[in-house]
Scaffold this motif. Structure first.
Motif, PDB file in Angstrom:
ATOM      1  N   TRP A   1       0.842  -1.201   0.000  1.00 14.49           N
ATOM      2  CA  TRP A   1       0.000   0.000   0.000  1.00 14.49           C
ATOM      3  C   TRP A   1       0.875   1.248   0.000  1.00 14.49           C
ATOM      4  O   TRP A   1       0.659   2.177  -0.785  1.00 14.49           O
ATOM      5  N   ASN A   2       1.884   1.270   0.860  1.00 15.85           N
ATOM      6  CA  ASN A   2       2.779   2.424   0.924  1.00 15.85           C
ATOM      7  C   ASN A   2       3.567   2.599  -0.365  1.00 15.85           C
ATOM      8  O   ASN A   2       3.853   3.724  -0.800  1.00 15.85           O
ATOM      9  N   LEU A   3       3.904   1.477  -1.002  1.00 13.52           N
ATOM     10  CA  LEU A   3       4.676   1.526  -2.237  1.00 13.52           C
ATOM     11  C   LEU A   3       3.911   2.249  -3.348  1.00 13.52           C
ATOM     12  O   LEU A   3       4.515   2.862  -4.236  1.00 13.52           O
ATOM     13  N   GLU A   4       2.587   2.185  -3.311  1.00 10.75           N
ATOM     14  CA  GLU A   4       1.799   2.899  -4.325  1.00 10.75           C
ATOM     15  C   GLU A   4       1.942   4.414  -4.163  1.00 10.75           C
ATOM     16  O   GLU A   4       1.901   5.152  -5.149  1.00 10.75           O
ATOM     17  N   GLN A   5       2.110   4.895  -2.925  1.00 11.53           N
ATOM     18  CA  GLN A   5       2.413   6.318  -2.739  1.00 11.53           C
ATOM     19  C   GLN A   5       3.799   6.624  -3.311  1.00 11.53           C
ATOM     20  O   GLN A   5       4.006   7.662  -3.953  1.00 11.53           O
ATOM     21  N   ASP A   6       4.751   5.710  -3.097  1.00 10.90           N
ATOM     22  CA  ASP A   6       6.086   5.895  -3.672  1.00 10.90           C
ATOM     23  C   ASP A   6       6.035   5.899  -5.195  1.00 10.90           C
ATOM     24  O   ASP A   6       6.845   6.552  -5.848  1.00 10.90           O
ATOM     25  N   ARG A   7       5.077   5.170  -5.765  1.00 14.46           N
ATOM     26  CA  ARG A   7       4.953   5.088  -7.224  1.00 14.46           C
ATOM     27  C   ARG A   7       4.280   6.329  -7.808  1.00 14.46           C
ATOM     28  O   ARG A   7       4.305   6.555  -9.015  1.00 14.46           O
ATOM     29  N   GLY A   8       3.671   7.134  -6.929  1.00 10.47           N
ATOM     30  CA  GLY A   8       3.083   8.368  -7.426  1.00 10.47           C
ATOM     31  C   GLY A   8       1.660   8.640  -6.979  1.00 10.47           C
ATOM     32  O   GLY A   8       1.130   9.727  -7.219  1.00 10.47           O
ATOM     33  N   ARG A   9       1.014   7.663  -6.349  1.00  8.36           N
ATOM     34  CA  ARG A   9      -0.333   7.911  -5.847  1.00  8.36           C
ATOM     35  C   ARG A   9      -0.270   8.928  -4.704  1.00  8.36           C
ATOM     36  O   ARG A   9       0.655   8.893  -3.886  1.00  8.36           O
ATOM     37  N   SER A  10      -1.232   9.827  -4.626  1.00  7.04           N
ATOM     38  CA  SER A  10      -1.239  10.810  -3.548  1.00  7.04           C
ATOM     39  C   SER A  10      -1.575  10.126  -2.230  1.00  7.04           C
ATOM     40  O   SER A  10      -2.261   9.095  -2.196  1.00  7.04           O
ATOM     41  N   PHE A  11      -1.112  10.724  -1.136  1.00 10.95           N
ATOM     42  CA  PHE A  11      -1.450  10.166   0.167  1.00 10.95           C
ATOM     43  C   PHE A  11      -2.936  10.300   0.449  1.00 10.95           C
ATOM     44  O   PHE A  11      -3.521   9.439   1.119  1.00 10.95           O
ATOM     45  N   ASP A  12      -3.576  11.328  -0.061  1.00 12.10           N
ATOM     46  CA  ASP A  12      -5.025  11.449   0.110  1.00 12.10           C
ATOM     47  C   ASP A  12      -5.733  10.257  -0.511  1.00 12.10           C
ATOM     48  O   ASP A  12      -6.641   9.669   0.094  1.00 12.10           O
ATOM     49  N   ASP A  13      -5.314   9.881  -1.730  1.00 12.99           N
ATOM     50  CA  ASP A  13      -5.935   8.729  -2.387  1.00 12.99           C
ATOM     51  C   ASP A  13      -5.584   7.429  -1.677  1.00 12.99           C
ATOM     52  O   ASP A  13      -6.413   6.515  -1.594  1.00 12.99           O
ATOM     53  N   GLY A  14      -4.373   7.353  -1.157  1.00 16.27           N
ATOM     54  CA  GLY A  14      -3.988   6.166  -0.407  1.00 16.27           C
ATOM     55  C   GLY A  14      -4.817   6.003   0.853  1.00 16.27           C
ATOM     56  O   GLY A  14      -5.255   4.895   1.199  1.00 16.27           O
ATOM     57  N   VAL A  15      -5.043   7.102   1.550  1.00 13.16           N
ATOM     58  CA  VAL A  15      -5.867   7.073   2.756  1.00 13.16           C
ATOM     59  C   VAL A  15      -7.302   6.664   2.417  1.00 13.16           C
ATOM     60  O   VAL A  15      -7.921   5.855   3.127  1.00 13.16           O
ATOM     61  N   LYS A  16      -7.828   7.181   1.315  1.00 16.35           N
ATOM     62  CA  LYS A  16      -9.195   6.816   0.899  1.00 16.35           C
ATOM     63  C   LYS A  16      -9.301   5.330   0.613  1.00 16.35           C
ATOM     64  O   LYS A  16     -10.275   4.670   0.997  1.00 16.35           O
ATOM     65  N   GLU A  17      -8.288   4.794  -0.073  1.00 12.92           N
ATOM     66  CA  GLU A  17      -8.322   3.367  -0.432  1.00 12.92           C
ATOM     67  C   GLU A  17      -8.293   2.494   0.809  1.00 12.92           C
ATOM     68  O   GLU A  17      -9.077   1.544   0.946  1.00 12.92           O
ATOM     69  N   ALA A  18      -7.388   2.797   1.748  1.00  8.30           N
ATOM     70  CA  ALA A  18      -7.281   1.993   2.968  1.00  8.30           C
ATOM     71  C   ALA A  18      -8.515   2.148   3.846  1.00  8.30           C
ATOM     72  O   ALA A  18      -8.971   1.182   4.462  1.00  8.30           O
TER      73      ALA A  18
END
Length: 198
Positions: free
Chosen positions: A42-59
């Motif tokens: 999940w964190n790696l997707e932020q490293d790949r370029g996904r925003s943390f806002d979108d990462g938080v929404k997904e989780a």
């Protein structure tokens, strides 16, 4: 010989446990959370370029009952970075003093990297830093190593890559780089001395 550093856990300490140990006050629950909710992939997707806002929404969509705890991964991210790794920074400065060409490739979200780089003056010693979140590429993809080479006119065969993640070490070797699996400053210093770099 070019020396190419990873940043996180080689030169800069990073661990979400610095935050979540306080949040859960229960090591077993914390480890479950970091393995099943805000996990490495999940964190790696932020490293790949996904925003943390979108990462938080997904989780949060997966675990709505943990919305507050998930949001802390974004909101208290800087608290996960307590400081540098002094022994490694000393090696970096010695290499710079010798005139060694220094570069870095890091799996790091663009926004959090920009916020963090202001804290560490030694990052200015690098001739170039490839940030995965900027390029939408992550280690160990061969393209991220090739991008560093193309951008700086480097021969990867004349470059040593240093990383704490064995997958990334193997990725570097696969594109023809020499590589060191980082386990601590002492073993890195010994290896650089054996190679005649330090």
């Amino acid at each position: 010989m070019n020396v190419v550093f990873d940043l996180g856990m080689v030169l800069i300490e990073w661990d979400p446990r610095h935050v979540y140990r306080q949040v859960f006050n229960d090591d077993a629950k914390m480890e479950w959370f970091l393995a099943e909710v805000c996990h490495g992939d999940w964190n790696l997707e932020q490293d790949r370029g996904r925003s943390f806002d979108d990462g938080v929404k997904e989780a949060t969509a997966r675990h709505p009952e943990l919305a507050k705890e998930i949001a802390l991964y974004r909101d208290r991210w800087m608290d996960m970075v307590p400081g540098d790794i002094p022994g490694s920074v000393a090696i970096l400065k010695e290499l710079h003093a010798k005139g060694t060409p220094l570069y870095a490739i890091t799996n790091w979200n663009s926004d959090t990297y920009r916020a963090t780089e202001k804290r560490f003056d030694f990052l200015k010693l690098f001739r170039d830093i490839v940030v995965s979140g900027d390029e939408k590429l992550i280690k160990p993809q061969p393209e991220i190593f090739q991008l560093l080479a193309a951008r700086n006119g480097l021969n990867l065969a004349d470059s040593l890559f240093i990383d704490d993640n064995l997958k990334n070490v193997h990725g570097a070797e696969a594109v023809g780089m020499r590589a060191h699996h980082f386990t601590g400053p002492e073993s890195l210093r010994t290896d650089l001395q054996k190679r005649g770099i330090l």
